[in-house]
Enzyme design. Structure first.
Site: not given
Length: 587
Positions: A189, A193, A325, A490, A579
């Site tokens: 994360e 981010r 993913d 998504e 992502t």
């Protein structure tokens, strides 16, 4: 001294404003290019902010003495400078005034939603990780480094909110990466981010403070590789990392965690010229590369892997959704970021997209639409693949990745698969009464990709096998195991990519239908937007959660905004998105 700095800065702002106004008039009168105007604006903005003070963190991560230092460095492959990758975006023709007016109205509406929610974050949760949109409180769950603020930097820039961007950059300058609200820092994360947000904002604005803070954070994350086998830990023990005594790699982690660092660490090495970041992740990706065709489903990696044993082979559970993913997402994207000069990413990309076909299915639905849905599955001892016929919203990124791969590797079949996957997730939105797709749904798979006619008896038999089935679900859906919509991006991500790849305006219309449903369905009584607990029922008001993920501003609204922007804004020929929807320059 502070007074003199502010005074000089005011002069620079005035000068910049005059020049921008002059250039705007020149553009109008003489037809100067938009890119030249944007270039001047960026230059002046950079000049205005170049003297801002950067508050160094209370701990210097670059001075940690590692117990397990790296060996000889793997440098970024450069290749033939004349080598160019195929264009990803379609060639767009000029639009008429009616189409332009409609597109701009839609774009303004998206921007209004963003500015409203950004304003709420600024007022009630400034410098905190996330806004609580029902109680107007805040929550710190990502180390307390203002996750929403950092995550939203490039959205502010892209939407032209320069004052808000300047204020946010000033705040970023004071973030202390030497302190954390948690004793353990989540590597995944923090990477996607925070590091991604800082570097993308730097790529767009060239503000030096952003790169300075990105390097600080990159050095912290580099500490995740201070392990005996140089594989990264999933969680960084903050105090132990400071001491440099070495960290212990977990025995089992989801495959997406170590597989989703390549893009950010490659870009950080590109920006700084320091090979250590690329070197660190290259060894991890070598492990995945060497094991790709040795798994029980060759081409794909199991859901869980062991970086302590460097085992990415064992296990019979496979998924394209959460847990794996972004591992797959990053393969063609890292290939593009490296200009196609590292062929192992091409090999892994094509290998995964070929193998992933075994986890796709065409659902049996009343209208017989030609769509595909992504699934998870398992492999038995004879190598037979079984699908659970379950689609997660998280897997809806896959349509866009197939489209990108199709363009990068000149495989038109992949673009077609991407289109059908994206339409499948859009169908998931359109089928439910509030126009939003649940987190997890099950459907009935046709026996072949050629499709099948609706069979009520067969559907009844299949739904009886699902204890989670509810009578109110739309026909074709046997469960909605997780009925929430938590502001996820998504599907609109794939819709945006399909629009840029094909140039077809149908994707804009589908996106607008989605935006209208989401904007209305997630709006709170206070005008902000919140996650919805159950989108499968038509009752109003919808039950909501007191939480607004940072990716609502960083991803979902950004992709909607870009869908309705001129296609040369953040062109897919020039940028690659991580992502968390942070665009990194490919140049």
């Amino acid at each position: 001294m502070g007074h003199l700095i502010r005074k000089n800065r005011d002069k620079l702002i005035l000068t910049a404003g005059v020049l921008v106004i002059w250039w705007s008039l020149t553009t109008f009168l003489h037809g100067a290019s938009k890119s030249e105007f944007v270039s001047l604006q960026r230059h002046m903005n950079s000049e205005v902010t170049s003297s801002r003070h950067v508050q160094g963190s209370s701990f210097d991560w670059s001075r940690v003495s590692f117990r397990y230092p790296p060996g000889s460095m793997t440098v970024i492959p450069m290749g033939n400078p004349s080598h160019t990758l195929p264009a990803i975006q379609a060639e767009f023709s000029s639009e008429g005034s009616l189409a332009m007016n409609l597109r701009e109205r839609r774009r303004r509406k998206v921007k209004d939603t963003f500015t409203n929610d950004w304003g709420a974050y600024r007022k009630y949760a400034w410098m905190k990780d996330a806004l609580k949109p029902l109680s107007m409180g805040y929550q710190d769950q990502f180390s307390g480094w203002a996750a929403t603020l950092v995550d939203s930097l490039d959205s502010l820039w892209i939407m032209g909110l320069r004052e808000e961007f300047d204020e946010a950059v000033d705040a970023v300058a004071g973030i202390d990466f030497g302190k954390s609200t948690s004793g353990r820092v989540n590597t995944f994360e923090t990477n996607i981010r925070y590091l991604g947000g800082l570097m993308a904002a730097y790529d767009l604005s060239k503000r030096p403070v952003l790169l300075t803070k990105a390097v600080e954070l990159g050095n912290l994350l580099y500490g995740a590789f201070n392990t005996e086998n140089r594989m990264p830990v999933d969680f960084i023990d903050f105090d132990a990392a400071k001491r440099g005594e070495g960290l212990v790699v977990e025995g089992s982690v989801v495959s997406a965690s170590p597989g989703t660092i390549s893009l950010e660490f490659t870009r950080l090495s590109q920006l700084t010229g320091d090979p250590k970041y690329y070197d660190a992740i290259s060894h991890v990706m070598d492990v995945f590369y060497e094991g790709q065709n040795k798994t029980q489903l060759p081409g794909l990696w199991p859901m869980m892997v062991s970086m302590s044993r460097q085992d990415v082979i064992s296990g019979n559970q496979f998924t394209l959704a959460g847990c794996a993913d972004s591992l797959y997402e990053y393969l063609p994207k890292t290939y593009a970021l490296l200009g196609g000069h590292e062929l192992k990413y091409e090999v892994m990309s094509i290998g995964f997209m070929e193998a992933a076909k075994k986890l796709l299915f065409r659902p049996m639905i009343p209208g017989g639409e030609d769509i595909l849905m992504p699934s998870s599955g398992w492999v038995d001892e004879n190598g037979r693949v079984y699908l659970d016929e379950e689609t997660e919203h998280l897997a809806c990124f896959l349509g866009g990745v197939y489209a990108l791969g199709g363009k990068l590797f000149n495989r038109g079949e992949y673009v077609d698969i991407g289109s059908k996957l994206t339409l499948g997730c859009v169908y998931g939105y359109q089928s439910f009464p509030n126009g939003m797709m649940p987190e997890r749904v099950n459907m009935v798979a046709c026996k072949t990709m050629d499709g099948c006619k609706w069979d009520t008896q067969h559907f009844d038999e299949e739904k009886r096998k699902r204890p989670e089935y509810k009578e109110h679900l739309p026909l074709g859906f046997t469960t909605a195991k997780d009925p929430r919509y938590i502001l996820r991006p998504e599907t609109i991500e794939s819709v945006f990519i399909m629009y840029r790849v094909t140039g077809s305006p149908k994707w804009q219309d589908l996106g607008w239908e989605m935006f209208t449903a989401i904007e209305n369905g997630t709006k709170t009584e206070l005008g902000t937007h919140a996650a919805v607990e159950d989108v499968t029922r038509a009752s109003k008001p919808l039950p909501q959660s007191d939480y607004m993920e940072s990716f609502w501003l960083a991803e979902t609204l950004k992709y909607f905004y870009l869908l309705f922007s001129p296609p040369d804004i953040i062109s897919l020929n020039e940028y690659v998105f991580n992502t968390e929807a942070h665009p990194f320059s490919r140049s």
